[in-house]
Design an enzyme around this catalytic site. Structure first.
Site, PDB file in Angstrom:
ATOM      1  N   PHE A 150      -6.113  -1.338  -3.323  1.00 11.49           N
ATOM      2  CA  PHE A 150      -5.760  -0.044  -2.738  1.00 11.49           C
ATOM      3  C   PHE A 150      -6.289   0.012  -1.310  1.00 11.49           C
ATOM      4  O   PHE A 150      -7.407  -0.424  -1.039  1.00 11.49           O
ATOM      5  CB  PHE A 150      -6.360   1.101  -3.565  1.00 11.49           C
ATOM      6  CG  PHE A 150      -5.801   1.193  -4.951  1.00 11.49           C
ATOM      7  CD1 PHE A 150      -4.644   1.915  -5.198  1.00 11.49           C
ATOM      8  CD2 PHE A 150      -6.412   0.553  -6.017  1.00 11.49           C
ATOM      9  CE1 PHE A 150      -4.117   1.997  -6.475  1.00 11.49           C
ATOM     10  CE2 PHE A 150      -5.894   0.626  -7.289  1.00 11.49           C
ATOM     11  CZ  PHE A 150      -4.739   1.349  -7.522  1.00 11.49           C
ATOM     12  N   ASP A 151      -5.471   0.562  -0.411  1.00 12.06           N
ATOM     13  CA  ASP A 151      -5.847   0.563   1.007  1.00 12.06           C
ATOM     14  C   ASP A 151      -6.836   1.661   1.352  1.00 12.06           C
ATOM     15  O   ASP A 151      -7.516   1.592   2.352  1.00 12.06           O
ATOM     16  CB  ASP A 151      -4.594   0.710   1.875  1.00 12.06           C
ATOM     17  CG  ASP A 151      -4.006   2.111   1.783  1.00 12.06           C
ATOM     18  OD1 ASP A 151      -3.662   2.500   0.663  1.00 12.06           O
ATOM     19  OD2 ASP A 151      -3.889   2.791   2.816  1.00 12.06           O
ATOM     20  N   LYS A 152      -6.909   2.704   0.525  1.00 10.53           N
ATOM     21  CA  LYS A 152      -7.833   3.797   0.821  1.00 10.53           C
ATOM     22  C   LYS A 152      -8.229   4.482  -0.481  1.00 10.53           C
ATOM     23  O   LYS A 152      -7.454   4.555  -1.427  1.00 10.53           O
ATOM     24  CB  LYS A 152      -7.203   4.799   1.782  1.00 10.53           C
ATOM     25  CG  LYS A 152      -5.901   5.421   1.286  1.00 10.53           C
ATOM     26  CD  LYS A 152      -5.313   6.314   2.361  1.00 10.53           C
ATOM     27  CE  LYS A 152      -4.043   7.004   1.879  1.00 10.53           C
ATOM     28  NZ  LYS A 152      -2.966   6.065   1.549  1.00 10.53           N
ATOM     29  N   CYS A 173       0.820  -1.194   0.000  1.00 12.15           N
ATOM     30  CA  CYS A 173       0.000   0.000   0.000  1.00 12.15           C
ATOM     31  C   CYS A 173       0.858   1.250   0.000  1.00 12.15           C
ATOM     32  O   CYS A 173       2.057   1.191   0.047  1.00 12.15           O
ATOM     33  CB  CYS A 173      -0.948   0.000   1.198  1.00 12.15           C
ATOM     34  SG  CYS A 173      -0.095  -0.308   2.741  1.00 12.15           S
TER      35      CYS A 173
END
Length: 533
Positions: free
Chosen positions: A440-442, A41
């Site tokens: 994707f982490d965010k 990430c």
């Protein structure tokens, strides 16, 4: 009043993890959670981004340490314009000292060579005898169009090809067989067979190919050089004047960033780039950290917060205490990663290096066999098979194969860097072909960085039209990124602008101004609470 971050089409959601998401009014800034794993990430902590590495990234690959035999000439001689077709070593060397100046000498040489070649070609199509030496002596020599055109073609080779020929002969003396040697043999062979036009054509085409290759690499290096120069070379330092006793007096001195010491106090004014890594000891401001974190929105920085070299101080006066030397900053480490990325070659690149090393000598041996065997064994015409052997030399040049991989990888690294993506090396570019999915982490990672007003909520029976007029009028005076959203909204909805007096931008908090002798504030909710509004 809500301001929404406009997202790219692939963005699934529009929310991000804001530290003060529930307490802000018309602006937001990212203080995202720090992610420990950099490989899966995007970390919002730049220091961690540099320090956290793959376990296997730190290992020295034996293949990468292996000397590339197909590029043994030195790169230190900057005067030698010809670097060899298959030379890809040191492509990213000294990108921080590349000049924008472009030399037109290769184009001039190429233009003159083509012009003279055209003259030779037209002469070869004519039919005439300039004079006949047989009338003077027993020699039977006619100076006709063929001899003149051959001389002109030879002049073309002498103009375009000296460095190519020199490089080919030098490689042979060093017991190496380079592509330039193939071109040299084929060119002189063509003249010996009476086809000087083909030899001159070959030399011109090879010179053109090398120019285009060099041009492509120079463009890539210049792009990276611009990135390197994002960090300023000069810093303004606050220093005490002599022994001023209790009433300390200070002066502002401009010094080279390399001369800064840990503990120095650096002054950064609104709009200036931050020259060094450090912590804020005075002031509050918004900092554009996109060059480090990739985040498009400015981040509010207060006393005690860390700031990084190459980032931009947007709207506040700050004083920074230097915590790192210039060669230890986050930005300098990013540049080091870019320079080192060339050493981490893709597997296909390593294969091509070994392939070119054995392929070129093999081609020469095959060409010799093509010229000798049909002539000696099958009694074929010598001229015809020597000609075919030379054709084999030309069409078998591995120039495109040898240079395509390193040029492609450098171009990919450059394109990524220009778009804020640091790629650690060719092996990672090659690995992209095997990716089946990306996580994707965010959602904030996928934003375009363009804010827009999505909806307006009014309180205390305040009219929407009046509120947006006041807000847009105040934001017109500001240079903050959020102000652009208000300006765009005002333009698209034909909202009139009111006269603002005594305007003041309160860094990291909001705006203040007087309209029709009334004081209005625009900013975060906690700022409005502090102002008892």
């Amino acid at each position: 009043m809500d301001s929404k971050n406009k997202t790219a089409p692939e963005n699934e959601d529009n929310c991000c993890d804001h530290e003060e998401n529930n307490t802000e009014d018309n602006c937001c800034y990212n203080e995202n959670e720090k992610i420990e794993n950099e490989d899966n990430c995007c970390s919002q902590d730049p220091e961690k981004t540099i320090k956290t590495q793959d376990d296997y990234c730190d290992q020295k690959h034996e293949e990468n340490d292996e000397q590339d035999d197909c590029c043994s000439h030195t790169h230190e001689n900057s005067n030698d314009e010809h670097q060899g077709c298959a030379c890809e070593q040191g492509i990213l060397e000294n990108i921080d000292s590349i000049e924008e100046k472009k030399s037109k000498k290769p184009l001039i040489i190429l233009g003159i060579g083509i012009f003279i070649f055209v003259i030779g070609y037209f002469i070869s199509t004519m039919s005439f005898n300039l004079f006949d030496l047989s009338t003077i002596s027993d020699l039977s020599i006619n100076i006709n169009q063929d001899i003149i055109s051959q001389i002109i073609y030879l002049i073309v080779v002498l103009i375009v090809g000296p460095r190519i020929i020199k490089h080919g002969i030098t490689s042979l003396l060093n017991k190496e067989v380079k592509i330039e040697l193939l071109i040299t043999i084929a060119t002189f062979g063509a003249f010996l067979l009476g086809d000087g036009g083909e030899g001159a054509t070959l030399m011109i085409l090879f010179f053109l190919a090398e120019y285009l290759e060099t041009y492509a690499l120079d463009r890539s290096k210049r792009s990276l050089s611009k990135l390197v120069k994002l960090s300023p070379d000069v810093a303004t330092v606050k220093r005490k004047i002599g022994n001023s006793g209790i009433n300390n007096k200070f002066e502002e001195v401009e010094v080279n960033v390399k001369d800064l010491s840990i503990g120095d106090t650096v002054i950064v004014k609104p709009g200036d780039k931050i020259p060094i890594d450090g912590s804020i000891i005075k002031g509050i401001t918004s900092v554009d950290q996109s060059s480090i974190t990739g985040e498009s929105l400015a981040v509010t920085k207060r006393e005690g917060d860390e700031v990084y070299a190459s980032t931009i101080n947007e709207d506040g006066y700050i004083e920074i205490k230097v915590t790192k030397k210039s060669n230890e900053t986050i930005f300098s480490k990013i540049i080091d990663l870019i320079k080192e990325s060339e050493d981490k070659k893709a597997k296909i690149d390593l294969f091509i290096d070994k392939f070119a090393r054995y392929y070129t000598p093999t081609v020469i041996v095959l060409a010799m066999l093509v010229a000798i065997i049909p002539t000696l064994i099958f009694k074929q015409p010598l001229n015809e098979w020597v000609y075919r052997a030379l054709v084999l030399l030309v069409i078998s040049c591995p120039c495109a194969i040898a240079i395509s991989t390193p040029v492609s990888i450098v171009s990919a690294i450059t394109a990524g860097t220009k778009n804020g993506i640091i790629i650690k090396g060719g092996e990672y570019i090659e690995a992209l072909a095997d990716i089946k999915a990306v996580m994707f982490d965010k959602t904030g990672t996928l934003t375009e960085g363009k804010l827009e007003i999505s909806n307006i909520n009014t309180l205390n029976n305040f009219k929407e039209k009046d509120m947006i007029e006041i807000a847009c009028s105040l934001e017109n005076q500001s240079k903050h990124p959020i102000a652009k959203a208000f300006n765009e909204y005002q333009k698209n909805n034909n909202i009139k602008s009111l006269k603002v007096e005594n305007f003041k931008s309160i860094a990291g908090k909001g705006l203040k101004g007087e309209i029709n002798q009334q004081t209005f504030y625009v900013g975060k909710k906690n700022f409005l609470i502090i102002m008892r509004i």
